[in-house]
Motif scaffolding. Structure first.
Motif, short mmCIF file in Angstrom:
data_model
loop_
_atom_site.label_atom_id
_atom_site.label_comp_id
_atom_site.label_asym_id
_atom_site.label_seq_id
_atom_site.Cartn_x
_atom_site.Cartn_y
_atom_site.Cartn_z
N PRO A 22 0.82 -1.21 0.00
CA PRO A 22 0.00 0.00 0.00
C PRO A 22 0.85 1.26 0.00
O PRO A 22 1.92 1.30 0.61
CB PRO A 22 -0.82 -0.13 1.28
N GLN A 23 0.35 2.28 -0.67
CA GLN A 23 1.05 3.56 -0.76
C GLN A 23 0.26 4.69 -0.10
O GLN A 23 0.85 5.57 0.52
CB GLN A 23 1.31 3.91 -2.23
N THR A 24 -1.07 4.64 -0.23
CA THR A 24 -1.90 5.78 0.15
C THR A 24 -3.02 5.35 1.08
O THR A 24 -3.68 4.33 0.84
CB THR A 24 -2.51 6.44 -1.10
N ALA A 25 -3.23 6.14 2.13
CA ALA A 25 -4.32 5.88 3.07
C ALA A 25 -5.18 7.13 3.18
O ALA A 25 -4.68 8.25 3.25
CB ALA A 25 -3.78 5.49 4.43
N LEU A 26 -6.49 6.92 3.22
CA LEU A 26 -7.45 7.99 3.48
C LEU A 26 -8.14 7.71 4.80
O LEU A 26 -8.64 6.61 5.03
CB LEU A 26 -8.48 8.05 2.35
N VAL A 27 -8.16 8.71 5.67
CA VAL A 27 -8.89 8.63 6.93
C VAL A 27 -10.03 9.63 6.86
O VAL A 27 -9.79 10.82 6.61
CB VAL A 27 -7.98 8.94 8.14
N THR A 28 -11.25 9.18 7.07
CA THR A 28 -12.40 10.09 7.06
C THR A 28 -12.81 10.37 8.51
O THR A 28 -13.15 9.46 9.25
CB THR A 28 -13.57 9.50 6.27
N GLY A 29 -12.76 11.65 8.87
CA GLY A 29 -13.05 12.06 10.24
C GLY A 29 -11.77 12.37 10.99
O GLY A 29 -10.83 11.57 10.97
N ALA A 30 -11.73 13.54 11.61
CA ALA A 30 -10.53 13.97 12.34
C ALA A 30 -10.82 14.17 13.82
O ALA A 30 -10.31 15.09 14.45
CB ALA A 30 -9.95 15.25 11.73
N GLY A 31 -11.67 13.29 14.37
CA GLY A 31 -11.81 13.22 15.81
C GLY A 31 -10.66 12.43 16.39
O GLY A 31 -9.68 12.14 15.69
N PRO A 32 -10.71 12.06 17.68
CA PRO A 32 -9.60 11.32 18.28
C PRO A 32 -9.27 10.02 17.55
O PRO A 32 -8.09 9.73 17.31
CB PRO A 32 -10.11 11.04 19.70
N ALA A 34 -0.99 5.43 10.57
CA ALA A 34 -0.71 5.33 9.13
C ALA A 34 0.62 5.97 8.78
O ALA A 34 1.38 5.44 7.97
CB ALA A 34 -1.85 5.97 8.34
N THR A 35 0.91 7.13 9.37
CA THR A 35 2.19 7.78 9.09
C THR A 35 3.34 6.96 9.66
O THR A 35 4.44 6.95 9.07
CB THR A 35 2.23 9.21 9.67
N GLN A 36 3.12 6.30 10.78
CA GLN A 36 4.18 5.42 11.31
C GLN A 36 4.46 4.24 10.39
O GLN A 36 5.52 3.64 10.46
CB GLN A 36 3.80 4.93 12.71
N ARG A 37 3.52 3.94 9.51
CA ARG A 37 3.71 2.90 8.50
C ARG A 37 4.25 3.48 7.20
O ARG A 37 4.33 2.78 6.19
CB ARG A 37 2.39 2.16 8.25
N GLU A 38 4.60 4.77 7.22
CA GLU A 38 5.23 5.48 6.10
C GLU A 38 4.34 5.50 4.87
O GLU A 38 4.82 5.45 3.72
CB GLU A 38 6.60 4.87 5.78
N LEU A 39 3.03 5.59 5.09
CA LEU A 39 2.10 5.76 3.99
C LEU A 39 1.90 7.24 3.70
O LEU A 39 2.13 8.09 4.56
CB LEU A 39 0.75 5.12 4.34
N SER A 40 1.45 7.54 2.49
CA SER A 40 1.00 8.89 2.15
C SER A 40 -0.42 9.01 2.69
O SER A 40 -1.33 8.30 2.24
CB SER A 40 1.02 9.09 0.64
N VAL A 41 -0.62 9.90 3.66
CA VAL A 41 -1.86 9.92 4.42
C VAL A 41 -2.68 11.16 4.09
O VAL A 41 -2.15 12.28 4.06
CB VAL A 41 -1.58 9.87 5.94
N HIS A 42 -3.97 10.96 3.87
CA HIS A 42 -4.92 12.04 3.62
C HIS A 42 -6.04 11.93 4.64
O HIS A 42 -6.54 10.83 4.90
CB HIS A 42 -5.49 11.95 2.20
N VAL A 43 -6.43 13.05 5.22
CA VAL A 43 -7.49 13.08 6.23
C VAL A 43 -8.57 14.04 5.75
O VAL A 43 -8.28 15.18 5.38
CB VAL A 43 -6.96 13.52 7.60
N LEU A 44 -9.82 13.57 5.78
CA LEU A 44 -10.97 14.37 5.36
C LEU A 44 -11.85 14.67 6.57
O LEU A 44 -12.21 13.76 7.33
CB LEU A 44 -11.78 13.62 4.31
N ASP A 45 -12.21 15.94 6.75
CA ASP A 45 -13.09 16.33 7.85
C ASP A 45 -13.84 17.59 7.43
O ASP A 45 -13.44 18.29 6.49
CB ASP A 45 -12.28 16.58 9.12
N ARG A 46 -14.92 17.89 8.15
CA ARG A 46 -15.72 19.06 7.83
C ARG A 46 -15.10 20.35 8.35
O ARG A 46 -15.38 21.43 7.83
CB ARG A 46 -17.11 18.92 8.43
N ALA A 47 -14.26 20.28 9.38
CA ALA A 47 -13.73 21.49 10.03
C ALA A 47 -12.80 22.25 9.09
O ALA A 47 -11.89 21.67 8.50
CB ALA A 47 -13.00 21.12 11.31
N THR A 48 -13.04 23.54 8.99
CA THR A 48 -12.15 24.39 8.20
C THR A 48 -11.27 25.26 9.10
O THR A 48 -10.30 25.85 8.63
CB THR A 48 -12.96 25.29 7.26
#
Length: 348
Positions: free
Chosen positions: A174-184, A193-207
């Motif tokens: 795996p190369q890329t991970a998406l996490v939906t939600g930026a709560g705890p 995911a970053t400790q696994r050296e993946l390219s990490v993307h996080v999606l959340d509503r908060a601006t």
């Protein structure tokens, strides 16, 4: 001693009791002085009367399943006085089912497990508590300010453990991970995911607020908007919102031979016009996997403890947006809409 309690099934029965009895010896050999407990959505739902179960023969349930304490005594020799410790939340059922029989209590099949502060066992929101050596997780001293994050971290450690087990069904890089939600849960999932050296993307509503900065501090990319608008085909999606639209979009977004792990719990009662046939076709033709994950066994607690000890401690500390003294307990259980993690502080 002090304890934060509710009467299960009775909304708004939250109380701070000053004369709660000392923990019974049968609870465990290790006596612990409480330092803090984390507050989460499960606590809120119990306070609202949606669920929760007091220990047998009792009417009140001590809250608190995200624990942090310091050992006062341990005649078993498992830990030493002064050691930091967290208590494993779930205990295996007494039958036991096949999974509980081999200490995979997170995968209990008959539902007769018990859980501290949730189902049939007193929680950790009291001045002192006891725990059996088997369910006591020692922590690195560096985690003294943030050790109550171990329980949510154990949940995502299990998620990643099962993701990797599924991924190894074939050659998997795996190369890329998406996490939906930026709560705890989402932020800790991104950390692992970053400790696994993946390219990490996080999606959340908060601006605004701390979430975008916390994601970027991990070296990950923060997004707002919808899953469908993202210009990527992730190998892994860890879904942490439970929002039905996000869940369905995550299933559609994952790339070929991808894995979607659902950790968010949906409330139900909502229908969506959705092309289930097209989703089925995509999942089958692309060899995708969608699975749910909840709770954790001892192996995952140990993995989580290692992950937290390796993390940037200032980053972990930034997840805690409010520390509330026990005497002001009601404030800890009153959502503001701006918090990431609230902690009830027994040492203040």
């Amino acid at each position: 001693m002090r304890a934060v309690t509710v009467t299960p099934g009775v909304p708004d029965s939250l109380r701070l009791t000053d004369d709660w009895p000392e923990p019974a010896a049968e609870e465990g050999a290790i006596l612990v002085e409480a330092l803090a407990v984390g507050v989460c959505g499960t606590d809120q739902e119990i306070i609202e009367g949606h669920y929760g179960e007091a220990p047998p023969g009792q009417q009140q349930l001590v809250l608190g399943h995200e624990s942090l304490g310091r050992v006062l005594e341990d005649p078993s020799g498992t830990l030493r006085p002064g050691d930091l410790v967290a208590g494993v939340v779930r205990h295996p059922d007494p039958v036991p089912c096949p999974n509980c029989a081999v200490d995979e209590w997170d995968m209990c099949r008959n539902g007769q497990y018990t859980e501290h502060g949730i189902k049939g066992l007193p929680g950790f929101a009291r001045d002192r508590w006891r725990v059996q050596p088997k369910f006591a997780v020692g922590l690195d001293p560096v985690l003294a300010p943030v050790g109550m994050l171990l329980e949510p971290a154990s949940v995502v450690a299990k998620a990643w453990d099962h993701i990797e087990r599924i991924g190894n069904r074939a050659e998997w890089k795996p190369q890329t991970a998406l996490v939906t939600g930026a709560g705890p849960i989402g932020l800790l999932a991104a950390l692992l995911a970053t400790q696994r050296e993946l390219s990490v993307h996080v999606l959340d509503r908060a601006t605004t607020g701390p979430k975008p900065d916390l994601v970027r501090a991990l070296g990950a990319t923060y997004h707002t908007g919808t899953v469908d608008e993202l210009d990527l085909d992730p190998d892994v999606v860890v879904e942490c919102t439970g929002a039905p639209v996000v869940v369905l979009d995550a299933m559609c977004k994952v790339g070929p031979a991808g894995i979607v792990c659902l950790t968010g719990v949906s409330s139900g009662g909502r229908t969506i016009d959705f092309d289930a046939g097209a989703l089925n076709r995509a999942l089958v033709l692309e060899n995708n996997v969608v699975f749910g994950s909840v709770n954790a066994n001892r192996r995952h607690w140990n993995q989580a403890a290692d992950a937290l000890a390796r993390a940037d401690q200032s980053w972990l500390n930034s997840l805690i947006t409010r520390r509330v003294p026990v005497r002001e307990y009601a404030q800890a259980y009153t959502p503001t809409g701006e918090d990431i993690k609230v902690v009830l502080d027994f040492a203040a």
